[in-house]
Each structure stands twice: as C-alpha cells, then as structure tokens.
Motif scaffolding. Structure first.
Motif, PDB file in Angstrom:
ATOM      1  N   ILE A  48       0.860  -1.096  -0.057  1.00 50.40           N
ATOM      2  CA  ILE A  48       0.156   0.021   0.298  1.00 50.40           C
ATOM      3  C   ILE A  48       0.878   1.338  -0.271  1.00 50.40           C
ATOM      4  O   ILE A  48       0.657   2.542  -0.822  1.00 50.40           O
ATOM      5  CB  ILE A  48      -0.932  -0.099   1.355  1.00 50.40           C
ATOM      6  N   GLU A  49       2.002   1.258   0.889  1.00 52.32           N
ATOM      7  CA  GLU A  49       3.079   2.423   0.781  1.00 52.32           C
ATOM      8  C   GLU A  49       3.520   2.590  -0.306  1.00 52.32           C
ATOM      9  O   GLU A  49       3.524   3.666  -0.928  1.00 52.32           O
ATOM     10  CB  GLU A  49       4.027   2.154   1.888  1.00 52.32           C
ATOM     11  N   ALA A  50       3.796   1.513  -1.055  1.00 53.34           N
ATOM     12  CA  ALA A  50       4.850   1.570  -2.527  1.00 53.34           C
ATOM     13  C   ALA A  50       3.729   2.119  -3.511  1.00 53.34           C
ATOM     14  O   ALA A  50       4.078   3.031  -4.338  1.00 53.34           O
ATOM     15  CB  ALA A  50       5.059   0.282  -2.865  1.00 53.34           C
ATOM     16  N   VAL A  51       2.436   1.912  -3.691  1.00 57.95           N
ATOM     17  CA  VAL A  51       1.180   2.255  -4.844  1.00 57.95           C
ATOM     18  C   VAL A  51       0.642   3.708  -4.393  1.00 57.95           C
ATOM     19  O   VAL A  51       0.482   4.302  -5.110  1.00 57.95           O
ATOM     20  CB  VAL A  51       0.437   1.300  -4.797  1.00 57.95           C
ATOM     21  N   GLY A  52       0.743   3.876  -2.861  1.00 63.31           N
ATOM     22  CA  GLY A  52       0.044   5.166  -2.469  1.00 63.31           C
ATOM     23  C   GLY A  52      -1.372   5.276  -2.379  1.00 63.31           C
ATOM     24  O   GLY A  52      -2.121   4.318  -3.017  1.00 63.31           O
ATOM     25  N   ILE A 108       0.485   8.296   3.780  1.00 60.21           N
ATOM     26  CA  ILE A 108       0.473   7.074   4.508  1.00 60.21           C
ATOM     27  C   ILE A 108       1.520   6.898   5.732  1.00 60.21           C
ATOM     28  O   ILE A 108       2.536   7.323   5.536  1.00 60.21           O
ATOM     29  CB  ILE A 108       0.843   5.723   3.721  1.00 60.21           C
ATOM     30  N   HIS A 109       1.004   6.704   7.028  1.00 59.28           N
ATOM     31  CA  HIS A 109       1.768   6.625   8.212  1.00 59.28           C
ATOM     32  C   HIS A 109       2.411   5.325   8.377  1.00 59.28           C
ATOM     33  O   HIS A 109       1.693   4.237   8.439  1.00 59.28           O
ATOM     34  CB  HIS A 109       0.938   7.000   9.365  1.00 59.28           C
ATOM     35  N   ALA A 110       3.690   5.281   8.370  1.00 58.99           N
ATOM     36  CA  ALA A 110       4.374   3.929   8.504  1.00 58.99           C
ATOM     37  C   ALA A 110       3.957   3.076   9.767  1.00 58.99           C
ATOM     38  O   ALA A 110       4.176   1.843   9.709  1.00 58.99           O
ATOM     39  CB  ALA A 110       5.942   4.129   8.912  1.00 58.99           C
ATOM     40  N   SER A 111       3.266   3.777  10.679  1.00 59.58           N
ATOM     41  CA  SER A 111       2.923   2.879  11.920  1.00 59.58           C
ATOM     42  C   SER A 111       1.829   2.031  11.664  1.00 59.58           C
ATOM     43  O   SER A 111       1.559   1.202  12.538  1.00 59.58           O
ATOM     44  CB  SER A 111       2.452   4.089  12.895  1.00 59.58           C
ATOM     45  N   SER A 112       1.115   2.202  10.312  1.00 62.49           N
ATOM     46  CA  SER A 112       0.467   1.107  10.170  1.00 62.49           C
ATOM     47  C   SER A 112       0.803  -0.229   9.612  1.00 62.49           C
ATOM     48  O   SER A 112       0.438  -1.224   9.584  1.00 62.49           O
ATOM     49  CB  SER A 112      -0.789   1.588   9.071  1.00 62.49           C
ATOM     50  N   ARG A 113       2.212  -0.321   9.563  1.00 61.87           N
ATOM     51  CA  ARG A 113       2.919  -1.356   9.316  1.00 61.87           C
ATOM     52  C   ARG A 113       3.443  -2.318  10.286  1.00 61.87           C
ATOM     53  O   ARG A 113       3.490  -2.068  11.414  1.00 61.87           O
ATOM     54  CB  ARG A 113       4.183  -1.070   8.448  1.00 61.87           C
TER      55      ARG A 113
END
Length: 223
Positions: A124-128, A212-217
């Motif tokens: 998700i982070e990669a595609v936006g 996108i917040h990295a905390s979702s990972r």
C-alpha cells in the motif's frame, strides 16, 4: 459510491523478502466481485510457480462485500491479516493479492500473520493512497484585469483548476468540494465585485493524495 472514500492511487505491486520467502503484494481497484476474481486470476497466471496466492478485497460504499482467502496457508494466517490491513487503512473498492514463494524456512502462525500483514502494508505504501472526493465543476469567465486576483485566490485556498482557456477573456474550470460550493461562489463574487460569469457543471470524483503513516505497518522482525 455516493460519498468520499479512500482507495489506492493506482494498481501496482511491491516485493518483500522475509526469512528467504518472497512475498509479492499486488494492489488494485475493483468495483465488482467479477473484477476482483479477474484480478486474482491474472496474478495467478502471472506467477504460476508460486506456492500461495492469498487475497482479500473490500467492495461497496459500506464495504458490503468483504472476501478473503488463505489459499492453502494455515487458516487465519493470510487472508484475514490482508483484509485487516485494508480495513485499518480505511481503503474501499480495493483488492490485495499477496503471492508467496516459499524459501525453506517455516515462519509459524504468528510469523505468517505478520509477514502477510507487512507485505500488504508495504505494498500500500509503495502504490500510494488517494482520497476520491466528490466535487462540482464550476466554470468562471473573467476579464484579464481580474484574472490575477482570481488566480491568486484559488491558489491560496487550494482550489483545483481543471482547465484554463485564454481567449477574449479567461475561462477557468475549477473543482470544489460539494459542501463548499455555495460559500466558494459567494467568496469569488465578493472578491471580484461580481465582475465575472459563473456556470455550475457536473459532479464528479477527483483524487487527492493522502500521506500514509508507517505506523500502520506490522513488525515482522521477530517470531
């Protein structure tokens, strides 16, 4: 869909290696189960030698359709984690397929859950992500002496300009959030002392990038 909603920016994929297993997360937009199943079939055909093609998708204004599959992984270790990441990121009309090539090291149930979650999150982070906002087009026609003032107002207020035409006058088509249409019209009239023409256009979706917040990972470094 009759409301604003979040979805991925565009279809795409992202690779991740976790303890020698390769995970490929493919994300796509879908508006029907037929589209979702076609997306899964295309990934399966593209990666015929993979050990697993696990997936989940959400479809509908209120996510009326929610499906997931572990595709041979232990029950609850793949499909549900993928679906949970989509839900946690508030994505709609979105599918994620995570393809796994087994690398010889077993991850265990907890490790699999974290791996599939992490693969989906990084994908998700990669595609936006974008917010699809329902906006109304408004066409404004002003003379050249008033154009700079109008353009400055639009820029300062973050109003999207869809098109600008320079002829005997300047004609701009802008996109305004539905809730702000009347207030924006009045503000522009006041700004230019009503020296312009204004025509309301169609309502359509426009896309606004979302951070996108990295905390979702999820952390997958420990089993």
């Amino acid at each position: 869909m009759e409301t604003d909603y979040l979805t991925i920016r565009a279809a795409g994929n992202h690779d991740l290696e976790i303890k020698k297993s390769r995970f490929i997360a493919d994300l796509g937009r879908v508006e029907s189960e037929a589209e979702a199943q076609a997306f899964i079939a295309a990934i399966t055909k593209r990666e015929p030698k993979a050990n697993h093609h696990c997936w989940a998708y959400l479809i509908g204004e209120h996510d009326e359709i929610q499906r997931e599959s572990d595709n041979g992984e232990p029950s609850g270790t793949a499909g549900v984690p993928i679906l949970t990441v989509l839900q946690r990121n508030h994505l709609h009309n979105t599918i994620a397929v995570v393809t796994r090539y087994f690398g010889g090291i077993k991850l265990g149930a907890g490790g699999l859950i974290r791996a599939y979650s992490n693969a989906t999150s990084t994908g998700i982070e990669a595609v936006g992500v974008v917010k699809r906002v329902r906006q109304r087009a408004i066409t404004l026609t002003v003379d050249y002496p008033n154009y700079d003032r109008l353009n400055h107002y639009l820029t300062e207020n973050g109003i999207t300009i869809l098109e600008t035409l320079y002829t005997a006058a300047v004609t701009l088509t802008i996109a305004v959030d539905l809730a702000a249409v009347e207030a924006t019209q009045q503000a522009i009239r006041d700004l230019l002392s009503d020296r312009l023409t204004m025509v309301l256009g169609d309502v359509d979706y426009h896309e606004v990038p979302v951070e996108i917040h990295a905390s979702s990972r999820d952390d997958v470094t420990n089993d």
